[in-house]
Design an enzyme around this catalytic site. Structure first.
Site, mmCIF file in Angstrom:
data_model
loop_
_atom_site.group_PDB
_atom_site.id
_atom_site.type_symbol
_atom_site.label_atom_id
_atom_site.label_comp_id
_atom_site.label_asym_id
_atom_site.label_seq_id
_atom_site.Cartn_x
_atom_site.Cartn_y
_atom_site.Cartn_z
ATOM 1 N N THR A 1 -1.518 4.249 7.250
ATOM 2 C CA THR A 1 -1.006 3.044 6.340
ATOM 3 C C THR A 1 -0.099 2.056 7.162
ATOM 4 O OG1 THR A 1 1.119 4.710 6.099
ATOM 5 C CG2 THR A 1 -0.660 4.444 4.489
ATOM 6 N N GLY B 1 0.851 -1.188 -0.067
ATOM 7 C CA GLY B 1 0.081 0.022 -0.037
ATOM 8 C C GLY B 1 0.955 1.191 0.098
ATOM 9 N N CYS B 2 0.584 2.073 0.805
ATOM 10 C CA CYS B 2 1.331 3.507 0.684
ATOM 11 C C CYS B 2 1.678 3.909 2.013
ATOM 12 C CB CYS B 2 0.111 4.278 0.355
ATOM 13 S SG CYS B 2 -0.007 3.948 -1.660
ATOM 14 N N VAL B 3 2.621 4.953 1.934
ATOM 15 C CA VAL B 3 3.036 5.635 2.973
ATOM 16 C C VAL B 3 2.395 6.962 3.473
ATOM 17 C CG1 VAL B 3 5.289 4.794 3.219
ATOM 18 C CG2 VAL B 3 4.673 6.125 1.353
#
Ligand SMILES: Cc1cc2nc3c(=O)[nH]c(=O)nc-3n(C[C@H](O)[C@H](O)[C@H](O)COP(=O)(O)OP(=O)(O)OC[C@H]3O[C@@H](n4cnc5c(N)ncnc54)[C@H](O)[C@@H]3O)c2cc1C
Lengths: 106, 411
Positions: free
Chosen positions: B199, A104-106
């Site tokens: 996240t 996914g992401c940061v």
């Protein structure tokens, strides 16, 4: 770390069922992994996505591609991807392709 | 004369020229920076505008005020980068600029047109964004008289600039509607493509708990396919529907079209570069910094600041013929406004996820990591002053560019 036997071979998996060593994966494992994700049969369209993910991971230090990388790379639309791999396509393909969970992401 | 050319005079580009001008010999190096707009926006301030905490005047200043003497500023959109010819073509008069070294700092922006239904007849009526100045101001006007209902915040796709901003928006909304005396008439929903509030797992848990306390519902793994502006609902690819009275969207974020036109981008028009040095793997004289860079860290001003610190030192080495050191560690440091005069702070890098603790002095703080405190709120409020007066001007801040583990704990 747990192990699991898929298509007659023992492989390492994490607690979410993602294989932790992409090199242990073989094409024979994909149908069984797919069944675990509720996909009864792998069609050529499924394989196109799986092959793309395997190849792109080898260029991305083993990382699973994002959904957008898959759609851009294969030309398959997001909608079709959801039809092929219902619910979370990026996650499901990663699992079936023996890759880690998409970060996914940061 | 050697030419250093910087594209984009936003947060990163402005910091780069301010850092490098004193480091590079003025007799040997010419520095030029190009931007299409005269106005510099303090984007973190957009968050506060919808709630009447900041006005437009708080977030705008002329770009020119931040460009140091000895740096040439050219106002024009950039048409294309021609890396094979080491030159750039400007839209204005089709002028060419040659370079020895190029820094791309053209940022990222939102693309509501990429989601069907979003930017149509209900845009700025029941659908708003706060990632642009226009959106933030329009939403402020709307919220002033809004009578309550279902407010949904939706992130279309990651990565986005400042990944905590949607959460901050929701927590400020919770506070704002309390103040207005209508909180009991407002439902707050966060529809996110992520599996939770954030996240990374530990921060996601902490922030998730805070959202529960504040009565903010999360609709996880929600990948929006289209918006039905008449029926006022979001429809996801897996056919879930989320209805709203007021939709606050964070549209798809992408790098500038220029990057695609120049054949330098990835699938979202970000420039792939080495994540420790910002050097392009394809061209030995092209760097990308700030939001334009395709590196796996947050797209945030604080990241750009740490990155520019590392880059400036490395660039000096590089032009002296030395190898660049892999100095940048992905360090990000974000205040998270949580409403009622409080805030949180997270500090992390490529390897270490946000952890609880104290910052910057271990055990002392004064800021608390991953826990709400009033001090963190003041930190966030002070940040605007620091941004205009210290950060943009490239002046040193007493914070190390690389992340430190001391003062953090794992539970
Ligand atoms: C709502 C919101 C809240 C935020 N909150 C925070 C926060 O709390 N903390 C934090 O650290 N960060 C925050 N950020 C993120 C931060 O603002 C950005 O990461 C930062 O501004 C990025 O700097 P940049 O230089 O890469 O891009 P920008 O500052 O956006 O600058 C890019 C520049 O390039 C120019 N440009 C682009 N294309 C062209 C072209 N073709 N020709 C000429 N010029 C061009 C643009 O005009 C612009 O001036 C927030 C952002 C938003 C939107």
């Amino acid at each position: 770390m747990a192990t699991r036997t898929i298509a007659g071979k023992t492989v390492q998996v994490n607690d979410e069922g993602f294989m932790t060593n992409a090199a242990e994966w073989t094409r024979e494992m994909a149908p069984e992994l797919a069944q675990g994700e509720g996909i009864a049969e792998l069609t050529p369209a499924h394989w196109k996505v799986i092959d793309f993910c395997r190849e792109s991971a080898s260029n991305l230090d083993g990382k699973s591609p994002t959904l957008r990388q898959i759609t851009t790379g294969t030309g398959i639309s997001t909608k079709e991807l959801f039809a092929l791999f219902p619910k979370g396509p990026a996650k499901k393909v990663a699992k079936i392709s023996g890759l880690g969970k998409p970060e996914g992401c940061v | 004369m050697k030419q250093l050319l910087v594209l984009g005079a936003g947060t990163a580009g402005t910091m780069v020229v301010n850092k490098l001008r004193p480091l590079l010999d003025a007799d040997e190096w010419k520095i030029t920076i190009v931007d299409q707009h005269e106005t510099h926006y303090y984007q973190p301030g957009f968050l506060f505008i919808p709630f009447g905490m900041y006005s437009k005047n708080d977030v705008v200043k002329p770009k020119r005020d931040f460009i140091p003497p000895g740096v040439e500023l050219i106002m024009s959109p950039v048409e294309v980068i021609e890396p094979e010819h080491n030159r750039v073509r400007l839209v204005k008069e089709g002028r060419y600029l040659n370079y020895d070294f190029l820094v791309i700092a053209t940022g990222a922006r939102t693309h509501p047109e990429q989601t069907p239904g979003l930017q149509e007849h209900e845009w700025n009526r029941s659908i708003y964004d706060f990632y642009t100045i226009e959106g933030a101001l329009a939403l402020a006007r709307h919220l002033r008289t809004w009578q309550g209902g279902r407010l949904v915040v939706n992130v279309v796709e990651n990565p986005i600039k400042c990944p905590v901003a949607p959460l901050e928006f929701l927590m400020l909304a919770d506070w704002f509607f309390h103040e207005q005396g209508i909180r009991d008439r407002v439902e707050l929903i966060y529809a996110t493509p992520l599996s939770g509030a954030f996240t990374k797992p530990i921060a996601s848990k902490h922030l998730g708990d805070i959202l529960v306390q504040k009565g903010i519902q999360v609709e996880p793994e929600f990948l929006v396919m289209e918006v039905d502006p008449d029926a006022k609902k979001l429809v996801s690819y897996d056919e879930r529907e989320v209805g709203y009275d007021l939709l606050v969207t964070v549209p798809l974020n992408m790098g500038d079209e220029l990057i695609a036109r120049s054949g330098l981008g990835d699938e979202l028009n970000y420039v792939p570069v080495n994540k420790h040095t910002f050097l392009s793997p394809k061209y030995a004289n092209i760097f990308a910094l700030g939001d334009a860079a395709g590196v796996p860290t947050s797209k945030a001003g604080s990241v750009a600041h740490f990155a520019v610190d590392c880059f400036a030192e490395n660039f000096e080495r590089y032009i002296d013929g030395l190898e660049m050191l892999p100095t940048f560690d992905g360090h990000a440091n974000c205040f998270i406004e949580s409403g009622f005069g409080k805030g949180l702070l997270i500090d992390f890098n490529y390897e270490v996820e946000p952890l609880p603790g104290r910052y910057p002095l271990p055990g002392v703080g004064p800021f608390t990591l991953l826990q709400e405190s009033e001090m963190n709120h003041w930190g966030k409020m002070m940040f605007r002053w620091m941004y205009w007066n210290i950060l943009l001007k490239g002046q040193p801040l007493p914070l190390p560019a690389r992340m430190s583990m001391s003062g953090k704990w794992r539970q």
